[in-house]
Design a protein around this motif. Structure first.
Motif, PDB file in Angstrom:
ATOM      1  N   PHE A  56     -42.474   0.246  31.219  1.00 14.51           N
ATOM      2  CA  PHE A  56     -41.529  -0.813  31.566  1.00 14.51           C
ATOM      3  C   PHE A  56     -40.340  -0.285  32.366  1.00 14.51           C
ATOM      4  CE2 PHE A  56     -37.634  -3.167  30.735  1.00 14.51           C
ATOM      5  CZ  PHE A  56     -37.980  -4.404  31.235  1.00 14.51           C
ATOM      6  N   PHE A  57     -39.793   0.840  31.941  1.00 13.14           N
ATOM      7  CA  PHE A  57     -38.599   1.341  32.632  1.00 13.14           C
ATOM      8  C   PHE A  57     -38.941   1.872  34.033  1.00 13.14           C
ATOM      9  CE2 PHE A  57     -37.432   1.363  28.154  1.00 13.14           C
ATOM     10  CZ  PHE A  57     -36.226   0.688  28.215  1.00 13.14           C
ATOM     11  N   LYS A  58     -40.183   2.374  34.207  1.00 13.55           N
ATOM     12  CA  LYS A  58     -40.631   2.723  35.563  1.00 13.55           C
ATOM     13  C   LYS A  58     -40.713   1.461  36.428  1.00 13.55           C
ATOM     14  CE  LYS A  58     -43.416   6.717  34.156  1.00 13.55           C
ATOM     15  NZ  LYS A  58     -44.774   7.310  34.118  1.00 13.55           N
ATOM     16  N   LEU A  59     -41.249   0.386  35.800  1.00 11.88           N
ATOM     17  CA  LEU A  59     -41.345  -0.886  36.519  1.00 11.88           C
ATOM     18  C   LEU A  59     -39.964  -1.410  36.900  1.00 11.88           C
ATOM     19  CD1 LEU A  59     -43.117  -3.296  37.448  1.00 11.88           C
ATOM     20  CD2 LEU A  59     -42.847  -4.245  35.154  1.00 11.88           C
ATOM     21  N   ALA A  60     -39.020  -1.330  35.984  1.00 10.61           N
ATOM     22  CA  ALA A  60     -37.667  -1.806  36.265  1.00 10.61           C
ATOM     23  C   ALA A  60     -37.019  -0.985  37.373  1.00 10.61           C
ATOM     24  CB  ALA A  60     -36.833  -1.754  34.985  1.00 10.61           C
ATOM     25  N   THR A  61     -37.264   0.332  37.333  1.00 15.37           N
ATOM     26  CA  THR A  61     -36.703   1.194  38.389  1.00 15.37           C
ATOM     27  C   THR A  61     -37.292   0.845  39.751  1.00 15.37           C
ATOM     28  OG1 THR A  61     -36.382   2.996  36.794  1.00 15.37           O
ATOM     29  CG2 THR A  61     -36.412   3.576  39.141  1.00 15.37           C
ATOM     30  N   SER A  62     -38.601   0.562  39.805  1.00 15.94           N
ATOM     31  CA  SER A  62     -39.239   0.160  41.067  1.00 15.94           C
ATOM     32  C   SER A  62     -38.675  -1.155  41.576  1.00 15.94           C
ATOM     33  CB  SER A  62     -40.754   0.028  40.864  1.00 15.94           C
ATOM     34  OG  SER A  62     -41.319   1.264  40.539  1.00 15.94           O
ATOM     35  N   MET A  63     -38.458  -2.095  40.668  1.00 19.77           N
ATOM     36  CA  MET A  63     -37.855  -3.362  41.068  1.00 19.77           C
ATOM     37  C   MET A  63     -36.449  -3.153  41.626  1.00 19.77           C
ATOM     38  SD  MET A  63     -39.140  -5.644  37.820  1.00 19.77           S
ATOM     39  CE  MET A  63     -38.283  -7.123  38.336  1.00 19.77           C
ATOM     40  N   GLN A  64     -35.694  -2.234  41.025  1.00 20.90           N
ATOM     41  CA  GLN A  64     -34.353  -1.942  41.513  1.00 20.90           C
ATOM     42  C   GLN A  64     -34.394  -1.336  42.912  1.00 20.90           C
ATOM     43  OE1 GLN A  64     -31.230  -2.465  39.613  1.00 20.90           O
ATOM     44  NE2 GLN A  64     -30.688  -2.383  41.798  1.00 20.90           N
ATOM     45  N   VAL A  65     -35.360  -0.407  43.121  1.00 19.56           N
ATOM     46  CA  VAL A  65     -35.527   0.200  44.457  1.00 19.56           C
ATOM     47  C   VAL A  65     -35.888  -0.869  45.481  1.00 19.56           C
ATOM     48  CG1 VAL A  65     -36.934   1.777  45.828  1.00 19.56           C
ATOM     49  CG2 VAL A  65     -36.131   2.466  43.570  1.00 19.56           C
ATOM     50  N   GLY A  66     -36.801  -1.792  45.117  1.00 16.65           N
ATOM     51  CA  GLY A  66     -37.177  -2.860  46.040  1.00 16.65           C
ATOM     52  C   GLY A  66     -36.006  -3.757  46.378  1.00 16.65           C
ATOM     53  N   ALA A  67     -35.205  -4.114  45.379  1.00 15.71           N
ATOM     54  CA  ALA A  67     -34.030  -4.955  45.626  1.00 15.71           C
ATOM     55  C   ALA A  67     -33.033  -4.247  46.535  1.00 15.71           C
ATOM     56  CB  ALA A  67     -33.375  -5.327  44.298  1.00 15.71           C
ATOM     57  N   ASP A  68     -32.863  -2.943  46.298  1.00 18.93           N
ATOM     58  CA  ASP A  68     -31.948  -2.179  47.146  1.00 18.93           C
ATOM     59  C   ASP A  68     -32.464  -2.122  48.583  1.00 18.93           C
ATOM     60  OD1 ASP A  68     -30.332  -1.742  44.975  1.00 18.93           O
ATOM     61  OD2 ASP A  68     -31.106   0.271  44.542  1.00 18.93           O
ATOM     62  N   ARG A  69     -33.784  -2.015  48.728  1.00 20.18           N
ATOM     63  CA  ARG A  69     -34.392  -1.974  50.060  1.00 20.18           C
ATOM     64  C   ARG A  69     -34.156  -3.300  50.789  1.00 20.18           C
ATOM     65  NH1 ARG A  69     -35.655   0.079  54.810  1.00 20.18           N
ATOM     66  NH2 ARG A  69     -37.582  -0.759  55.683  1.00 20.18           N
ATOM     67  N   ILE A  70     -34.369  -4.397  50.105  1.00 19.17           N
ATOM     68  CA  ILE A  70     -34.140  -5.702  50.731  1.00 19.17           C
ATOM     69  C   ILE A  70     -32.672  -5.861  51.106  1.00 19.17           C
ATOM     70  CG2 ILE A  70     -34.198  -8.193  50.345  1.00 19.17           C
ATOM     71  CD1 ILE A  70     -36.628  -7.724  48.551  1.00 19.17           C
ATOM     72  N   ARG A  71     -31.788  -5.449  50.214  1.00 15.11           N
ATOM     73  CA  ARG A  71     -30.359  -5.549  50.512  1.00 15.11           C
ATOM     74  C   ARG A  71     -30.007  -4.687  51.725  1.00 15.11           C
ATOM     75  NH1 ARG A  71     -26.459  -7.515  47.516  1.00 15.11           N
ATOM     76  NH2 ARG A  71     -27.713  -7.491  45.620  1.00 15.11           N
ATOM     77  N   SER A  72     -30.643  -3.515  51.851  1.00 13.33           N
ATOM     78  CA  SER A  72     -30.398  -2.638  53.000  1.00 13.33           C
ATOM     79  C   SER A  72     -30.854  -3.288  54.297  1.00 13.33           C
ATOM     80  CB  SER A  72     -31.128  -1.302  52.793  1.00 13.33           C
ATOM     81  OG  SER A  72     -31.016  -0.487  53.933  1.00 13.33           O
TER      82      SER A  72
ATOM     83  N   ILE B 145     -31.716 -14.749  51.659  1.00 11.33           N
ATOM     84  CA  ILE B 145     -32.237 -13.584  50.940  1.00 11.33           C
ATOM     85  C   ILE B 145     -31.214 -13.056  49.944  1.00 11.33           C
ATOM     86  CG2 ILE B 145     -33.017 -11.197  51.218  1.00 11.33           C
ATOM     87  CD1 ILE B 145     -34.263 -11.961  53.843  1.00 11.33           C
ATOM     88  N   ASN B 146     -29.951 -13.096  50.324  1.00 11.91           N
ATOM     89  CA  ASN B 146     -28.921 -12.528  49.444  1.00 11.91           C
ATOM     90  C   ASN B 146     -28.867 -13.236  48.090  1.00 11.91           C
ATOM     91  OD1 ASN B 146     -27.667 -10.255  50.431  1.00 11.91           O
ATOM     92  ND2 ASN B 146     -26.329 -11.413  51.806  1.00 11.91           N
ATOM     93  N   ASN B 147     -29.050 -14.552  48.081  1.00 14.52           N
ATOM     94  CA  ASN B 147     -28.959 -15.295  46.815  1.00 14.52           C
ATOM     95  C   ASN B 147     -29.996 -14.831  45.794  1.00 14.52           C
ATOM     96  OD1 ASN B 147     -26.724 -16.779  47.491  1.00 14.52           O
ATOM     97  ND2 ASN B 147     -27.884 -18.528  48.266  1.00 14.52           N
ATOM     98  N   PRO B 148     -31.304 -14.852  46.112  1.00 15.42           N
ATOM     99  CA  PRO B 148     -32.280 -14.400  45.105  1.00 15.42           C
ATOM    100  C   PRO B 148     -32.183 -12.907  44.807  1.00 15.42           C
ATOM    101  CG  PRO B 148     -33.375 -14.900  47.186  1.00 15.42           C
ATOM    102  CD  PRO B 148     -31.982 -15.408  47.313  1.00 15.42           C
ATOM    103  N   ILE B 149     -31.845 -12.108  45.822  1.00 18.74           N
ATOM    104  CA  ILE B 149     -31.737 -10.673  45.573  1.00 18.74           C
ATOM    105  C   ILE B 149     -30.565 -10.395  44.638  1.00 18.74           C
ATOM    106  CG2 ILE B 149     -31.103  -8.491  46.675  1.00 18.74           C
ATOM    107  CD1 ILE B 149     -34.051  -9.266  46.853  1.00 18.74           C
ATOM    108  N   SER B 150     -29.465 -11.107  44.835  1.00 17.47           N
ATOM    109  CA  SER B 150     -28.325 -10.925  43.932  1.00 17.47           C
ATOM    110  C   SER B 150     -28.705 -11.322  42.513  1.00 17.47           C
ATOM    111  CB  SER B 150     -27.142 -11.770  44.411  1.00 17.47           C
ATOM    112  OG  SER B 150     -26.694 -11.327  45.668  1.00 17.47           O
ATOM    113  N   PHE B 151     -29.511 -12.387  42.389  1.00 14.21           N
ATOM    114  CA  PHE B 151     -29.959 -12.825  41.059  1.00 14.21           C
ATOM    115  C   PHE B 151     -30.829 -11.748  40.401  1.00 14.21           C
ATOM    116  CE2 PHE B 151     -33.335 -14.796  38.525  1.00 14.21           C
ATOM    117  CZ  PHE B 151     -32.579 -15.444  37.553  1.00 14.21           C
ATOM    118  N   ILE B 152     -31.777 -11.228  41.179  1.00 19.40           N
ATOM    119  CA  ILE B 152     -32.670 -10.196  40.627  1.00 19.40           C
ATOM    120  C   ILE B 152     -31.892  -8.937  40.295  1.00 19.40           C
ATOM    121  CG2 ILE B 152     -34.614  -8.686  41.176  1.00 19.40           C
ATOM    122  CD1 ILE B 152     -35.724 -10.962  42.916  1.00 19.40           C
ATOM    123  N   ASP B 153     -31.078  -8.477  41.251  1.00 20.42           N
ATOM    124  CA  ASP B 153     -30.336  -7.240  41.058  1.00 20.42           C
ATOM    125  C   ASP B 153     -29.369  -7.356  39.884  1.00 20.42           C
ATOM    126  OD1 ASP B 153     -29.565  -4.552  42.017  1.00 20.42           O
ATOM    127  OD2 ASP B 153     -27.648  -5.519  42.438  1.00 20.42           O
TER     128      ASP B 153
END
Length: 502
Positions: A296-312, A241-249
């Protein structure tokens, strides 16, 4: 002699001695001894006459010769009385009863009162014969949980002839401790025709201890294998999980920069060419460029929140298993609890309404513990609470009303600064007394086949009491809920050397 042997004179007259008395022993040596020593010789024998057996005391009395006549013997036969035979039988039984050193033997009358208690029973149960005599069986060595069963079993034997089978029992010592025995039973009748219960108890404590030690070793081995497999699985999941999440983040910031530049370029084109060609105008209208610029920036912020959630979640898995640590560590208990709750988040939502978790965290100082095993204890206790609350919603056979608002309350404190107390309580159906007495037994489970091995609380008990020198207590009221309390000593109380802080 006719009266002694209860035989007519015709049956005895003019018959050789050997024809009258049929014995298995040749007594010639006794007779020759009497003749040669001129002294009376006494011995005993069982004589068979007319197919009947008689017990005799026999005396060979030498008679001095008269007028150079041959020496003669007078042989007397004294028939042993039934009382003497009975007394001899009783003496033999008493010798056997008291002489057995490995088997506790007790005798109870038809009212279950002790009338016999050998020395082996004194050593086995701690009561002297004087203390035990006259006591009721169920009041002496029978645990309260077995009291009614024993009374009914004895009565069933007395009234209906249903014997008590030989079995392994856990009885009670004088000091209150358990005594593990293999017990067999006999019902005999005394001279007055009254039944008496004979109990023969063999101490099997050593064997049970060996079985328990083996079972604990098997349990630890299975738990070790389970934790090893869990660790490898978590390590694999975290890595994958860390590999793709790091790529996305890592690329989200670049994507926002690129989009900002592109939108700026589009804005410049719109300024320079306010009246685009027809085909370009059609595309702009179909794209809804204004909406894209805002969303778009709302979408990017949501993606960032999701990535942070997965990392958590990944961090929670790593914290839960503590893969990179060995030995005792200084840790924050709340981190372990929160990590476990995050892993169980989905399960908390699986019933309707969802299980509410109430945290009453105290102001705790970090403590020394084994974080991996301790987190496993949190997981086991919380999983059991979730299962209980879920069963209360779906299984009406529990006999308790469904919980309107399922809830788990977690409280932590350090009373007196001497220990850390973690309390995990639910408002589920509770635990019956019968189940509560077995919850720490290895492989005991109330769950259907395939849904649990019964290892959870047994392992948890070992982790807390043996590995941490703490306490694991369970309080439950059937129909009202269960509270599990974990008490851990502070650093000064933990015997295991520290490996350094986390």
């Amino acid at each position: 002699m006719t009266q002694l042997l209860a035989a007519p004179i015709e049956q005895l007259s003019n018959r050789p001695f050997q024809a009258i008395f049929s014995t298995k022993t040749d007594h010639s040596s006794h007779y020759w001894q009497a003749l040669n020593t001129s002294q009376t010789v006494t011995f005993e024998d069982t004589v068979t006459l007319s197919d009947r057996r008689y017990q005799f005391a026999i005396e060979a009395i030498p008679v001095p010769p008269v007028d150079n006549a041959a020496a003669q013997l007078i042989v007397t036969f004294t028939r042993r009385s039934s009382e003497a035979a009975l007394r001899q039988s009783e003496e033999r039984f008493r010798s056997l009863f008291e002489g057995v050193s490995l088997i506790g033997m007790q005798i109870y009358d038809h009212q279950r009162r002790v009338i016999g208690w050998n020395r082996a029973s004194e050593q086995l149960y701690g009561y002297t014969c004087k203390e035990a005599m006259g006591q009721q069986l169920e009041d002496l060595i029978i645990p309260d949980a077995m009291r009614e069963w024993v009374i009914q079993a004895v009565e069933a034997w007395l009234q209906r002839g249903i014997p008590i089978p030989a079995c392994e029992l856990t009885l009670r010592h004088k000091n209150g401790g358990p005594v593990e025995v293999f017990s067999s039973h006999m019902m005999l009748t005394n001279l007055e025709g009254e039944p008496e219960l004979y109990c023969l108890d063999l101490d099997i404590s050593d064997r049970k201890q060996a079985e328990s030690t083996l079972q604990q070793a098997q349990l630890k081995m299975m738990h070790g294998e389970k934790m090893s497999s869990l660790g490898k699985m978590v390590a694999g999941i975290a890595h994958e999980i860390n590999n793709p999440i790091s790529f996305i983040d890592g690329n989200l910031d670049h994507a926002k920069e690129y989009m900002t530049d592109l939108l700026h370029l589009v804005s410049l084109y719109q300024t320079a060419y306010p009246s685009p060609r027809h085909d370009i105008q059609s595309v702009l209208e179909s794209l809804d460029l204004d909406f894209i610029q805002k969303d778009f920036f709302k979408l990017a912020t949501s993606m960032q929140v999701g990535a942070d959630r997965i990392r958590s979640i990944v961090d929670s898995l790593r914290n839960f298993s503590r893969l990179d640590e060995t030995g005792a560590k200084v840790v924050d208990i709340h981190d372990g609890l929160n990590s476990t709750l995050r892993i169980l988040h989905h399960r908390l939502q699986t019933i309707d309404p969802a299980i509410q978790v109430v945290k009453n965290y105290g102001n705790l100082s970090p403590i020394v513990c084994y974080p991996g095993p301790l987190n496993q204890v949190f997981m086991n206790v919380l999983t059991n609470a979730i299962d209980a609350l879920a069963d209360a919603r779906t299984n009406s056979s529990t006999g308790s009303p469904q919980t309107a608002s399922p809830q788990i309350e977690i409280s932590t404190s350090q009373p007196g600064g001497r220990q850390t107390v973690i309390s995990i309580c639910d408002n589920g159906p509770g635990i019956s007394d019968t189940v509560k007495a077995q919850i720490f037994d290895p492989f005991f489970t109330t769950k259907p086949v395939g849904q649990g091995t019964g290892m959870g609380l047994a392992i948890s008990y070992q982790v807390i009491t043996q590995q941490h020198q703490g306490q694991l207590l369970v309080e439950s009221v059937h129909g009202k809920g269960t509270c599990v309390e974990i008490r851990l000593p502070l650093a000064s109380s933990l015997a295991t050397p520290l490996q350094g802080p986390v």
